[in-house]
Design an enzyme around this catalytic site. Structure first.
Site, PDB file in Angstrom:
ATOM      1  N   LYS A   1      51.328  45.357  36.468  1.00  0.00           N
ATOM      2  CA  LYS A   1      49.973  44.921  36.842  1.00  0.00           C
ATOM      3  C   LYS A   1      49.699  45.274  38.307  1.00  0.00           C
ATOM      4  O   LYS A   1      48.632  45.795  38.641  1.00  0.00           O
ATOM      5  CB  LYS A   1      49.829  43.404  36.626  1.00  0.00           C
ATOM      6  CG  LYS A   1      49.787  43.018  35.160  1.00  0.00           C
ATOM      7  CD  LYS A   1      49.869  41.515  34.940  1.00  0.00           C
ATOM      8  CE  LYS A   1      50.002  41.192  33.449  1.00  0.00           C
ATOM      9  NZ  LYS A   1      50.238  39.783  33.161  1.00  0.00           N
TER      10      LYS A   1
ATOM     11  N   GLN B   1      51.664  34.364  35.595  1.00  0.00           N
ATOM     12  CA  GLN B   1      52.495  34.960  34.546  1.00  0.00           C
ATOM     13  C   GLN B   1      53.239  33.866  33.783  1.00  0.00           C
ATOM     14  O   GLN B   1      53.907  33.027  34.385  1.00  0.00           O
ATOM     15  CB  GLN B   1      53.497  35.944  35.191  1.00  0.00           C
ATOM     16  CG  GLN B   1      54.295  36.741  34.197  1.00  0.00           C
ATOM     17  CD  GLN B   1      53.455  37.696  33.355  1.00  0.00           C
ATOM     18  OE1 GLN B   1      52.608  38.409  33.868  1.00  0.00           O
ATOM     19  NE2 GLN B   1      53.673  37.695  32.043  1.00  0.00           N
TER      20      GLN B   1
ATOM     21  N   ASP C   1      42.159  36.618  32.729  1.00  0.00           N
ATOM     22  CA  ASP C   1      42.875  36.667  31.448  1.00  0.00           C
ATOM     23  C   ASP C   1      41.990  36.162  30.298  1.00  0.00           C
ATOM     24  O   ASP C   1      42.280  36.414  29.134  1.00  0.00           O
ATOM     25  CB  ASP C   1      44.124  35.760  31.505  1.00  0.00           C
ATOM     26  CG  ASP C   1      45.393  36.547  31.832  1.00  0.00           C
ATOM     27  OD1 ASP C   1      45.437  37.744  31.496  1.00  0.00           O
ATOM     28  OD2 ASP C   1      46.323  35.953  32.399  1.00  0.00           O
TER      29      ASP C   1
END
Ligand code: NAD
Length: 302
Positions: A54, A98, A121
């Site tokens: 990422k 995460q 997200d």
């Protein structure tokens, strides 16, 4: 018949180039770039490699990128304080935590603490609700389903009036992609069926699908005879079925298989995604797109 391959690796490059060009244009005109913070707790190897990917992608696109690596001993209160800090930071447009988090930290509490307008997200209940309403209410579609829809559209597959069958009802893939395909609008307007472990006759539903989206996590679950000739098959499954030695690095790497029997299915389908190299590369790509969108919302450009 051999199906057209819908390659996520190629579509990723197209989209990343579009994002990079837009980032440059906005930077030149307005002097701002998308800001993304990635919060990693602990040193789980899989989480570390996702976060590294990422970060690399964000760097390549010219984003401002902050890495917050925290020890597993961090308290829930300190992690909440960290999120609060970035919720208040105007240069940050996307906050990523995460998962998984250590047992002493409540995942839900942490994810729900992220400002929904920075939840790139798309997992915050506010964004799940916006997705359900559809249309202009939607801010951030969750990344894997957004990637699936983008692939279908870019492959030129007609969705309006199409029979879409989604195998799997998870919160991160099955339910959101089904919801997105049923909405009014481009890349949607479909008639959608969701099938799952309690469905009585999986095969009969799959056989009706003009677009079959499979996210079950069961290698080879979908048999070639379940596929309607000419259908578009999107295989989301990523299953480790063994290990092999990489020709490039000489190291052991996982052998990955999808949920569809690819070799046989490609002789029946009209178009199909491979595993690996299909849906996989799309998730981080759409995360970057969501972060750019977040900045554009803030600048009043969307
Ligand atoms: P999950 O385990 O949360 O959900 C799987 C769903 O499939 C469940 O709803 C279950 O009811 C259904 N299912 C399982 N076995 C079934 C069967 N035999 N018949 C009918 N339905 C069945 O999984 P998930 O998080 O949605 O992920 C699904 C797959 O997609 C996994 O292989 C995962 O690794 C992969 N995945 C890939 C990406 C990506 O490529 N970027 C992202 C997310 C998930």
């Amino acid at each position: 018949m051999t199906a057209k391959l819908i390659k996520g690796t190629d579509i990723r490059e197209e989209i990343l180039e579009e994002i990079a060009a837009e980032v440059k244009e906005i930077k030149d005109k307005k002097g701002v770039v998308p800001g993304l913070v990635t919060i990693l707790v602990g040193e789980d190897p899989a989480s570390m490699s996702y976060v590294t990917l990422k970060i690399k992608t964000a760097d390549r696109l010219g984003f401002k990128e902050i890495q917050e690596n925290q020890p597993t001993t961090i308290s829930e209160a300190d992690l909440l304080a960290l999120i609060d800090k970035y919720n208040k930071d105007d240069s940050i447009h996307g906050i990523l935590v995460q998962l998984p988090l250590p047992d002493h930290i409540d995942d839900k509490k942490i994810l729900n603490a992220i400002d929904p307008d920075k939840d790139v997200d798309g997992f915050h209940p506010v964004n799940v609700g916006r997705l359900m309403i559809g249309g202009s209410e939607v801010k951030f579609a969750p990344c894997t389903p957004a990637g699936i829809q983008e692939m279908i559209v870019r492959a030129g597959v007609e969705t309006s009036g199409a029979e879409v069958v989604v195998v799997g009802r998870s919160n991160i893939v099955g339910k959101p992609i089904a919801n997105m395909m049923v909405q009014k609008g481009p890349g949607a307007n479909a008639t959608v069926t969701i099938v799952h472990t309690r469905t009585k006759d999986l095969a009969s539903h799959c056989k009706r699908a003009d677009i079959l989206i499979v996210a079950a996590g069961v290698p080879g679950l979908v048999k070639p005879e379940w596929i309607k000739p000419g259908a578009c098959v999107i295989d989301v499954g990523v299953n480790r079925v063994g290990e092999k030695v990489s020709e490039k690095t000489g190291k052991n790497v996982a052998i990955l298989r999808g949920d569809v029997d690819f070799d046989a299915a490609k002789e029946i389908a009209g178009s199909i995604t491979p595993v690996p190299g299909g849906v996989g590369p799309m998730t981080i790509t759409m995360l970057m797109k969501n972060t750019l969108s977040s900045m554009k919302y803030k600048l009043g450009m969307m």
